[in-house]
Enzyme design. Structure first.
Site, short mmCIF file in Angstrom:
data_model
loop_
_atom_site.label_atom_id
_atom_site.label_comp_id
_atom_site.label_asym_id
_atom_site.label_seq_id
_atom_site.Cartn_x
_atom_site.Cartn_y
_atom_site.Cartn_z
N GLY A 8 0.82 -1.22 0.00
CA GLY A 8 0.00 0.00 0.00
C GLY A 8 0.85 1.26 0.00
CB ILE A 10 2.04 4.45 4.72
CG1 ILE A 10 1.04 5.60 4.52
CG2 ILE A 10 3.11 4.85 5.73
CD1 ILE A 10 0.14 5.87 5.70
CG PHE A 78 1.71 -0.23 7.07
CD1 PHE A 78 1.74 1.12 7.40
CD2 PHE A 78 2.92 -0.90 6.93
CE1 PHE A 78 2.94 1.79 7.58
CE2 PHE A 78 4.12 -0.24 7.11
CZ PHE A 78 4.14 1.10 7.44
CB SER A 122 -5.26 7.63 12.22
OG SER A 122 -5.85 8.80 11.75
CB THR A 124 -8.94 9.65 12.76
OG1 THR A 124 -10.34 9.82 12.71
CG2 THR A 124 -8.65 8.20 13.07
CE1 TYR A 146 -8.89 4.00 9.09
CE2 TYR A 146 -9.06 6.34 9.60
CZ TYR A 146 -8.30 5.24 9.29
OH TYR A 146 -6.92 5.37 9.21
CE LYS A 150 -6.25 2.87 11.40
NZ LYS A 150 -5.38 1.74 11.08
CG ASN A 176 -3.96 14.93 7.05
OD1 ASN A 176 -4.07 15.04 8.28
ND2 ASN A 176 -5.00 14.87 6.25
CG PHE A 215 -15.23 19.27 0.72
CD1 PHE A 215 -16.30 19.18 -0.16
CD2 PHE A 215 -14.20 18.34 0.61
CE1 PHE A 215 -16.36 18.19 -1.13
CE2 PHE A 215 -14.24 17.35 -0.35
CZ PHE A 215 -15.32 17.27 -1.23
N1 LIG Z 1 -3.13 7.39 4.31
C1 LIG Z 1 -3.60 8.05 5.36
O1 LIG Z 1 -4.09 9.17 5.23
C2 LIG Z 1 -3.52 7.45 6.75
C3 LIG Z 1 -3.57 8.30 7.88
C4 LIG Z 1 -3.51 7.73 9.15
C5 LIG Z 1 -3.43 6.35 9.29
N2 LIG Z 1 -3.39 5.55 8.18
C6 LIG Z 1 -3.31 4.10 8.37
O2 LIG Z 1 -2.10 3.64 7.81
C7 LIG Z 1 -2.27 2.33 7.28
C8 LIG Z 1 -1.80 2.30 5.85
O3 LIG Z 1 -2.52 3.27 5.10
P1 LIG Z 1 -2.25 3.50 3.55
O4 LIG Z 1 -2.63 4.90 3.26
O5 LIG Z 1 -0.92 3.00 3.16
O6 LIG Z 1 -3.40 2.54 2.97
P2 LIG Z 1 -3.38 1.57 1.71
O7 LIG Z 1 -4.78 1.15 1.48
O8 LIG Z 1 -2.62 2.19 0.57
O9 LIG Z 1 -2.52 0.34 2.25
C9 LIG Z 1 -3.08 -0.70 3.00
C10 LIG Z 1 -2.65 -2.00 2.36
O10 LIG Z 1 -3.15 -3.08 3.14
C11 LIG Z 1 -3.70 -4.06 2.29
N3 LIG Z 1 -4.72 -4.75 3.09
C12 LIG Z 1 -5.84 -4.22 3.65
N4 LIG Z 1 -6.48 -5.17 4.37
C13 LIG Z 1 -5.73 -6.30 4.27
C14 LIG Z 1 -5.84 -7.61 4.83
N5 LIG Z 1 -6.86 -7.95 5.62
N6 LIG Z 1 -4.88 -8.51 4.54
C15 LIG Z 1 -3.82 -8.19 3.73
N7 LIG Z 1 -3.66 -6.98 3.20
C16 LIG Z 1 -4.61 -6.04 3.46
C17 LIG Z 1 -4.23 -3.31 1.09
O11 LIG Z 1 -4.29 -4.13 -0.08
C18 LIG Z 1 -3.19 -2.19 0.94
O12 LIG Z 1 -2.14 -2.57 0.09
C19 LIG Z 1 -3.74 1.98 7.48
O13 LIG Z 1 -3.85 1.22 8.66
C20 LIG Z 1 -4.40 3.33 7.64
O14 LIG Z 1 -5.57 3.25 8.42
C21 LIG Z 1 -3.42 6.07 6.92
#
Ligand SMILES: NC(=O)c1ccc[n+]([C@@H]2O[C@H](COP(=O)([O-])OP(=O)(O)OC[C@H]3O[C@@H](n4cnc5c(N)ncnc54)[C@H](O)[C@@H]3O)[C@@H](O)[C@H]2O)c1
Length: 335
Positions: A8, A10, A78, A122, A124, A146, A150, A176, A215
């Site tokens: 994903g 991050i 993640f 997060s 959040t 969501y 968390k 963010n 927004f």
């Molecule tokens: N991007 C943001 O704004 C943000 C902010 C705060 C927290 N987060 C948290 O950071 C983490 C990563 O976020 P991101 O933006 O990289 O998201 P993303 O969706 O790009 O990455 C998540 C990855 O996890 C995989 N995935 C999801 N559920 C799965 C499962 N059950 N088994 C195997 N793989 C699975 C998805 O295919 C994806 O590749 C998440 O937990 C998200 O809640 C993200």
């Protein structure tokens, strides 16, 4: 280092940083929100063969094989669903994935005695804070399913480490995340309409979206638009390695850190910076407020700066330039 969700946004940047720092990441991802070609692109960036398993975190049977195959020193978790709006419509999907995935990974962490666990939390969890900047001691709440996942996942980890003190857990509360790797080969590639500002900006500039909607411009902020703490994803990736290394030398078994820049930027400032950085004029209009958006949040980063000896180094201009580079690359690739 086992990295769930490593394909994903991050996670992929963290995989690059782990390799740069001499670790061997093992990706667990079922590609529900990532494209499988990211693995090839990670190989291109790092010059290494990437170890990955196309498996869901809930598939304990297959995951047990992975945990048995490698001497795993740490897990960065993640993998989760992350769209606030979707979570309001489909809360059960979020409960199943975010609670179910975490539970199954923690069972294996316990069984295989993995000592180090880092969780993607997060900002959040601060809900709509009364006092900013928020510190790790600020009250936690939630305003979406969501956000609820968390907050509860943080509590699940707290109770788990209390029962299993061999594990040291670090909760990273990201603000963010923005930007992309300097190569422009990996970045944020939302499936469908973006929820986050920067991908919306770059998709509008690329002509994928007709115009950008801001927004609300009637918030009580200097220019009337919402303020967020935008942290470069490469800096964020480095915070994960800093957290792992800190936990290896720490006696505490639960640590919480804000990971942000400590500075707030408004939506209009982001648009203006994009236009200055790229020379592209963005078509945008002011729309009504979006439900669930809070006026303003940014981090107090004293704790993460001091304890992890980490601070954000990259600028918003760098984040915008790399995101734009990635947007152009991915448009060509997906043609
Ligand atoms: N991007 C943001 O704004 C943000 C902010 C705060 C927290 N987060 C948290 O950071 C983490 C990563 O976020 P991101 O933006 O990289 O998201 P993303 O969706 O790009 O990455 C998540 C990855 O996890 C995989 N995935 C999801 N559920 C799965 C499962 N059950 N088994 C195997 N793989 C699975 C998805 O295919 C994806 O590749 C998440 O937990 C998200 O809640 C993200």
């Amino acid at each position: 280092m086992l990295v769930t969700g490593g394909a994903g946004y991050i996670g992929s940047h963290t995989v690059v940083t782990l390799i740069e720092k001499g670790y061997t990441p093992i990706i667990i991802d079922d590609f529900r929100n990532a494209n499988q070609d990211v693995i090839e692109r990670l190989s291109k960036i790092t010059g290494e063969e990437i170890i990955y398993f196309n498996v869901a975190c809930q598939d304990s049977f297959r995951l047990k094989g992975v945990f048995g195959q490698f001497p795993i020193e740490g897990v960065i978790h993640f993998a989760a669903d992350k769209a606030v709006g979707e979570s309001v419509e489909k809360p059960l999907k979020y409960f199943e994935n975010n609670f179910g995935g975490l539970t199954s990974i923690l069972e294996l962490v316990q069984e295989f005695e993995v000592k180090n666990f880092v969780f993607s939390s997060s900002c959040t969890v601060y809900g709509d804070p009364e006092v900013i900047p928020v510190t790790e001691e600020s009250p936690v709440s939630y305003n979406s399913p969501y956000g609820f996942t968390k907050k509860v996942c943080e509590e699940m980890i707290e109770q788990f480490v209390a029962s299993c003190p061999i594990v040291k857990a670090t909760l990273l509360r990201y603000f963010n995340p923005v930007g992309a790797h300097e190569s422009g080969l990996i970045g944020e590639e939302p499936d469908g309409k973006p929820n986050n500002l920067l991908p919306f900006i770059t998709q509008t500039a690329a002509g994928v979206r007709k115009e950008l909607t801001v927004f609300g411009d009637d918030y009580d902020t200097p220019d009337g638009t919402c303020i967020r703490d935008y942290i470069h994803v490469v800096d964020l990736a480095e915070a994960h390695v800093a957290a792992l290394e800190n936990a290896m030398n720490s006696t505490e078994n639960l640590m919480v850190f804000n990971v942000g820049t400590g500075k707030g930027s408004s939506v209009l400032e982001m648009i203006k910076t994009f236009e200055e950085e790229t020379g592209i004029e963005l078509p945008y209009k002011i729309g009504p407020r979006r439900e669930g958006d809070i006026k303003e949040i940014y981090a107090n980063t004293d704790k993460v700066n001091q304890t992890l000896n980490w601070e954000s180094r990259k600028t918003i201009n760098e984040a915008i330039a790399t995101s734009w580079k990635f947007e152009k690359y991915i448009r060509e690739l997906r043609k």
